[in-house]
Each structure stands twice: as structure tokens, then as C-alpha cells.
Motif scaffolding. Structure first.
Motif: not given
Lengths: 65, 180
Positions: A16-21, B20-26, B61-73
């Protein structure tokens, strides 16, 4: 954004996410998205673009986990 | 990246970490339910890794994270004109340093009135793989906790298959945290 802060890692994250980058994220030459951010040290809000106002900026994205 | 920031900061590059958001919350570090909670985990990150770069926190809610592609690192370099000069799916200090050197040389040439024309370029990057599974699993266990590790193995099995998930399971067994 629905379930942005997911409580459990989604099983389809890679697709969902990595493919769209490559196709949907801003590429070299595109305008850099801007918006407000909060400085953790001061609590003050400022536009992200303040980073590149006087020179190039290197921005790493990440989290604790 | 901290070392890179210390060396390139004096050469005119502004470095920052966008939280940004936690990639692997636990169970050790859960998802963000409030902005204050997000800032608490950002401080934990700063203290754990001794991050000296400014840490900027995206909205809940991560607006900038979404705008840049939302990957964790991922990492971006943005020029003074507000255009993306470099982007990478994963933060890779070596290619960032190479890009900064390249961009600075180009800027110096422009200052000497040399005419230049921009062009688009891409690079297929490679991350060090030795011990990667063990290091990554250790990071999951120390960061989010056992649930974060369980969920990542399950997601890997769903997307990459049983063999890839078994490599992670084997790596986890080598870690003291995973032993009963």
C-alpha cells in the motif's frame, strides 16, 4: 486520515505505501510540500519551509519505533 | 546522520528530524492517541539516540508525512528555492553526503557565472545487509516490544512469504530478549 496512527502494523503495508512512493511522492525537481510543524525543544509552531529559507535542508523522517 | 549533520551543518546545510507516526507500535511504545503523547515518544527517541538535530513534530494526523510519501524513514533534501533536490525511500547517510557534495559543487559553479541546466536523475540505492535481520528485530523488540516484532514477522510472511519470515524468526531467536 483514517487509521493513520495504526495500533497494529498493517499486513499490507509494503504494497500500500512502499509501492506508491516512486509514483506519488514528490520527486527531484518538484515543489517541496510545506505545512506547520512543532519544534520539540520550544513547542513553537513554524512552517517546515523555514528550514530551507536560507539554504538547502536535509530532512529525515522517522519515529521511536 | 548525527555525524553527517555535524560535518555538513557548518557548510550551510540545515538538518532536521521530522517526527511522524510510530512505524511499529507495541506494548513498550504504542500508537499516538494525542499530540502530547507523540511528543513524549519524540523525546524518548531524542534521548535514546542522542539526537542533536532539531526535532520537528508533524501534526497528529500526519499531513506532512502523507505529502512526502508516508514511508517510515525516508530522507529529502530541499533546495533554497523550495524544490526537492534528492529523495530516498530509506535514510542512507552515504548517498546523502554524496548528494550534498554534488549540490554544493553545482552551487559554487553557478556563483562563478557558469551556465547550468537542470536535469532529472535517479539512483538505485543499496543498504548494508549483513546482520540486518538481527539488528532490525532487536530494534523492534527494544522499541515497540514483542508485539511489534510479532506483527512485523506476520506482515513479512503476508507480503514476502514464509522463507523471509523464517529468516526474521531465526534472527529473533539469536537475541536474548526473545528467549523465555
Amino acid at each position: 486520515m483514517d487509521n493513520y496512527n495504526y495500533a497494529s502494523f498493517p499486513l499490507d503495508m509494503d504494497d500500500a505505501v512502499f509501492g506508491a512512493f516512486r509514483t506519488q511522492a514528490p520527486a527531484a525537481g518538484d515543489p517541496a510540500p510545506d505545512g506547520p510543524v512543532t519544534d520539540l525543544a520550544t513547542g513553537q509552531r513554524a512552517p517546515l519551509s523555514a528550514l530551507w529559507r536560507s539554504g538547502p535542508a536535509v530532512i529525515e523522517f522517522g519515529s521511536y519505533t | 546522520m548525527e555525524d553527517l549533520a555535524a560535518r555538513l551543518g557548518p557548510r550551510g546545510f540545515a538538518f532536521a528530524f521530522l517526527y511522524v507516526r510510530e512505524a511499529h507500535p507495541g506494548e513498550l511504545a504504542g500508537h499516538h492517541a494525542t499530540f502530547a503523547g507523540k511528543c513524549d515518544l519524540a523525546r524518548r527517541l531524542r534521548d535514546r539516540w542522542q539526537i542533536a538535530r532539531p526535532i520537528l513534530v508533524d501534526d497528529l494526523d500526519g499531513p506532512l508525512h502523507a505529502a512526502y510519501g508516508m514511508l517510515p524513514n525516508m530522507t529529502y533534501i530541499v533546495g533554497q528555492g523550495g524544490r526537492v533536490l534528492y529523495r530516498a525511500m530509506w535514510t542512507d547517510a552515504a548517498s546523502i553526503e554524496w548528494a550534498c557534495d554534488y549540490l554544493q559543487r553545482e552551487a559554487q559553479e553557478r556563483r562563478t557565472s557558469k551556465r547550468v541546466a537542470p536535469f532529472y536523475s535517479e539512483l538505485r540505492g543499496f543498504r548494508a545487509h549483513d546482520q540486518y535481520a538481527r539488528i532490525f528485530m532487536n530494534g523492534l523488540l527494544e522499541g515497540g516490544g514483542r508485539r511489534a516484532a510479532d506483527e512485523f514477522v506476520a506482515a513479512t510472511e503476508a507480503t514476502e512469504g514464509r522463507a523471509a519470515a523464517d529468516r526474521l524468526r531465526a534472527a529473533r531467536q539469536e537475541l536474548p530478549e526473545a528467549r523465555p
